[in-house]
Scaffold this active site. Structure first.
Site, PDB file in Angstrom:
ATOM      1  N   ALA A 142       0.771  -1.244   0.000  1.00 27.83           N
ATOM      2  CA  ALA A 142       0.000   0.000   0.000  1.00 27.83           C
ATOM      3  C   ALA A 142       0.804   1.297   0.000  1.00 27.83           C
ATOM      4  CB  ALA A 142      -0.961   0.001   1.189  1.00 27.83           C
ATOM      5  N   PRO A 144       3.156   4.416  -0.996  1.00 28.71           N
ATOM      6  CA  PRO A 144       3.041   5.461   0.032  1.00 28.71           C
ATOM      7  C   PRO A 144       1.624   5.791   0.461  1.00 28.71           C
ATOM      8  CG  PRO A 144       3.499   6.459  -2.098  1.00 28.71           C
ATOM      9  CD  PRO A 144       3.546   4.972  -2.316  1.00 28.71           C
ATOM     10  N   GLY A 145       0.612   5.202  -0.203  1.00 28.75           N
ATOM     11  CA  GLY A 145      -0.758   5.354   0.268  1.00 28.75           C
ATOM     12  C   GLY A 145      -1.707   6.071  -0.666  1.00 28.75           C
ATOM     13  N   GLY A 146      -1.226   6.511  -1.818  1.00 31.48           N
ATOM     14  CA  GLY A 146      -2.088   7.232  -2.759  1.00 31.48           C
ATOM     15  C   GLY A 146      -3.272   6.420  -3.236  1.00 31.48           C
ATOM     16  N   LYS A 147      -3.042   5.145  -3.539  1.00 28.20           N
ATOM     17  CA  LYS A 147      -4.144   4.308  -4.030  1.00 28.20           C
ATOM     18  C   LYS A 147      -5.108   3.960  -2.893  1.00 28.20           C
ATOM     19  CE  LYS A 147      -1.533   2.488  -7.960  1.00 28.20           C
ATOM     20  NZ  LYS A 147      -0.283   3.223  -7.685  1.00 28.20           N
ATOM     21  N   ASP A 213      -0.458  -3.537  -6.036  1.00 24.41           N
ATOM     22  CA  ASP A 213       0.379  -2.543  -6.700  1.00 24.41           C
ATOM     23  C   ASP A 213       1.820  -2.919  -6.366  1.00 24.41           C
ATOM     24  OD1 ASP A 213       0.830  -0.141  -8.186  1.00 24.41           O
ATOM     25  OD2 ASP A 213       1.275   0.878  -6.301  1.00 24.41           O
ATOM     26  N   CYS A 267       4.481   0.290 -12.151  1.00 24.17           N
ATOM     27  CA  CYS A 267       4.824   1.537 -12.856  1.00 24.17           C
ATOM     28  C   CYS A 267       6.071   1.326 -13.712  1.00 24.17           C
ATOM     29  CB  CYS A 267       4.998   2.696 -11.879  1.00 24.17           C
ATOM     30  SG  CYS A 267       6.152   2.370 -10.546  1.00 24.17           S
TER      31      CYS A 267
END
Length: 339
Positions: A142, A144-147, A213, A267
Site C-alpha cells: 500500500a 506510500p498510500g495514494g491508491k 500494486d 509503474c
C-alpha cells in the site's frame, strides 16, 4: 519569454546530467525490443522531467469551496469522463496538459489535506478495482498510500486492510492515511507490516477485492539513479522482481473469496514484470480468469496513451508529451472457485 527559455535550458542541462547512463542503455536495449517504434517518444518523456505533469485527487473528507474554481483558472479540468463504467460521484481528479506541479500541502497532525498530488495513471488500478460500499478490501503493497486514499474516495469498505512490509514505507503509509482520512473512517482501516506473500495463507478467502500494486523496477526514478553502482545492482536484481510479483499475486488469489476480483499494477514498461507475470498466474491458477477492462480504457483514451496489441484484461499507459502519464500497467482477474 527569453528568460524562461534560458531557465528551461539551464534546468534541462542540470537534469540531463543526472540521467543514469547505465540504466538508459539497459532500457534502450530492452524497450526497443519490447515496444518498437513507441519507445523513442516514451524515452523522450521519461528523460525530460521538465515536461512531467501532476494530477490532483481531491479529498472528499476535507473540501475547500474555492479550490475547484482556482484550479480552473490555472488551466486544470476534471480528468475522468462520466462514460466510465465505474466513476463514483465523490471521486474527483483534476489535470492539465501543461507541465508543472501544483504546490504540495505539508503534513500537519490533526489537519486533513485537501488534495493528493500524483501521476493520473496511478488512479486507473483503483477505477479498475470497482470497490463498493461494505466490501472487504486488501491493498497488499500500500505505501506510500495514494491508491489507498483513492479507494476511500470511491467507497466505504466494510473493512480496509492496508499492508506494507517495508518499515520506512509503512510509516509513510500511516502518515498519508492520517493526512487524508478522518477519525470515523479510520475505524474501517487496519494498517499492517506483514510479508505480502504470506497474507493469503494467514487470511484465506477473506477479501472481496484485492489490489496488488507490486514492487517493480520504477522506470522514471531508476533513470535518475544518483549512484551508478546502486543502479547496476538494481538492474542485476531486476530479474528477481517477477518472481516476487508472482508470489504476491498467488497470495492475493488465496486471500480472495470466490467471486472476488483483483487488480495487479506496476509503474514499469517491462513485459517480464507485467503481462508475463499475469500469464504465469493464469496458467498456474485454474480458479482465476481474466476480466475485460477495455471499456474503461476506451473511456479514458482522451487522457492517456496506451500500448497497442495488449489483451482485453490489461492495459499499459505510455507517457507522451502533453499526456506524460505513466508508465502504468494494469490487469484485472477474477477468482471463480476455491480450488
Amino acid at each position: 519569454f527569453l528568460l524562461s527559455l534560458k531557465l528551461e535550458k539551464k534546468t534541462k542541462g542540470k537534469l540531463q546530467k543526472q540521467i543514469c547512463q547505465v540504466v538508459l542503455d539497459h532500457f534502450e536495449k530492452q524497450y526497443t525490443a519490447e515496444l518498437g517504434d513507441a519507445w523513442s517518444s516514451v524515452r523522450d518523456v521519461l528523460t525530460s522531467p521538465w515536461c512531467w505533469q501532476h494530477a490532483l485527487l481531491l479529498n472528499r473528507f476535507s473540501q475547500n469551496p474555492g479550490l475547484e474554481s482556482s484550479l480552473a483558472e490555472q488551466g486544470y479540468h476534471p480528468a475522468f469522463s462520466a462514460a466510465l463504467p465505474y466513476l463514483p460521484a465523490a471521486f474527483r481528479c483534476y489535470t492539465r496538459t501543461a507541465p508543472g506541479r501544483f504546490p504540495a500541502q505539508k503534513h500537519q497532525p490533526g489537519r486533513l489535506k485537501e488534495y493528493y498530488l500524483l501521476n493520473a495513471a496511478s488512479l486507473l488500478p483503483v477505477l479498475a478495482l470497482e470497490v463498493k460500499d461494505g466490501e472487504d478490501v486488501l491493498d497488499l503493497c500500500a505505501a506510500p498510500g495514494g491508491k489507498s486514499v483513492a479507494v476511500l474516495q470511491c467507497a466505504y469498505p466494510g473493512h480496509f486492510h492496508c499492508n506494507e512490509y517495508d518499515d520506512l514505507r509503512s510509516r509513510w503509509l500511516e502518515q498519508t492515511i492520517e493526512s487524508f482520512i478522518p477519525d470515523p473512517v479510520l475505524n474501517l482501516i487496519t494498517v499492517s507490516k506483514l510479508d505480502g506473500r504470506q497474507i493469503g495463507d494467514l487470511q484465506p478467502e477473506f477479501y472481496d477485492k484485492v489490489l496488488v500494486d507490486a514492487p517493480c523496477s520504477n522506470d522514471r526514478s531508476w533513470l535518475f539513479s544518483a549512484d551508478p553502482q546502486q543502479a547496476v545492482l538494481r538492474l542485476m536484481q531486476r530479474k528477481e522482481l517477477s518472481s516476487l510479483q508472482f508470489q504476491l499475486l498467488r497470495s492475493a488469489v488465496k486471500a480472495l473469496r470466490p467471486g472476488g476480483s483483483l487488480v495487479y499494477s506496476t509503474c514499469t514498461l517491462s513485459k517480464a514484470e507485467n503481462s508475463d507475470v499475469i500469464n504465469l498466474i493464469l496458467n498456474s491458477c485454474r480458479n482465476v480468469i481474466p476480466v475485460d477492462i477495455s471499456e474503461m480504457a476506451r473511456g479514458v483514451s482522451q487522457e492517456f496513451t496506451f500500448l497497442r496489441g495488449t489483451q482485453q484484461h490489461e492495459l499499459l499507459v505510455l507517457p507522451e508529451k502533453g499526456r506524460a502519464w505513466g508508465p502504468m500497467y494494469v490487469a484485472k482477474l477474477k477468482k471463480v472457485s476455491s480450488t
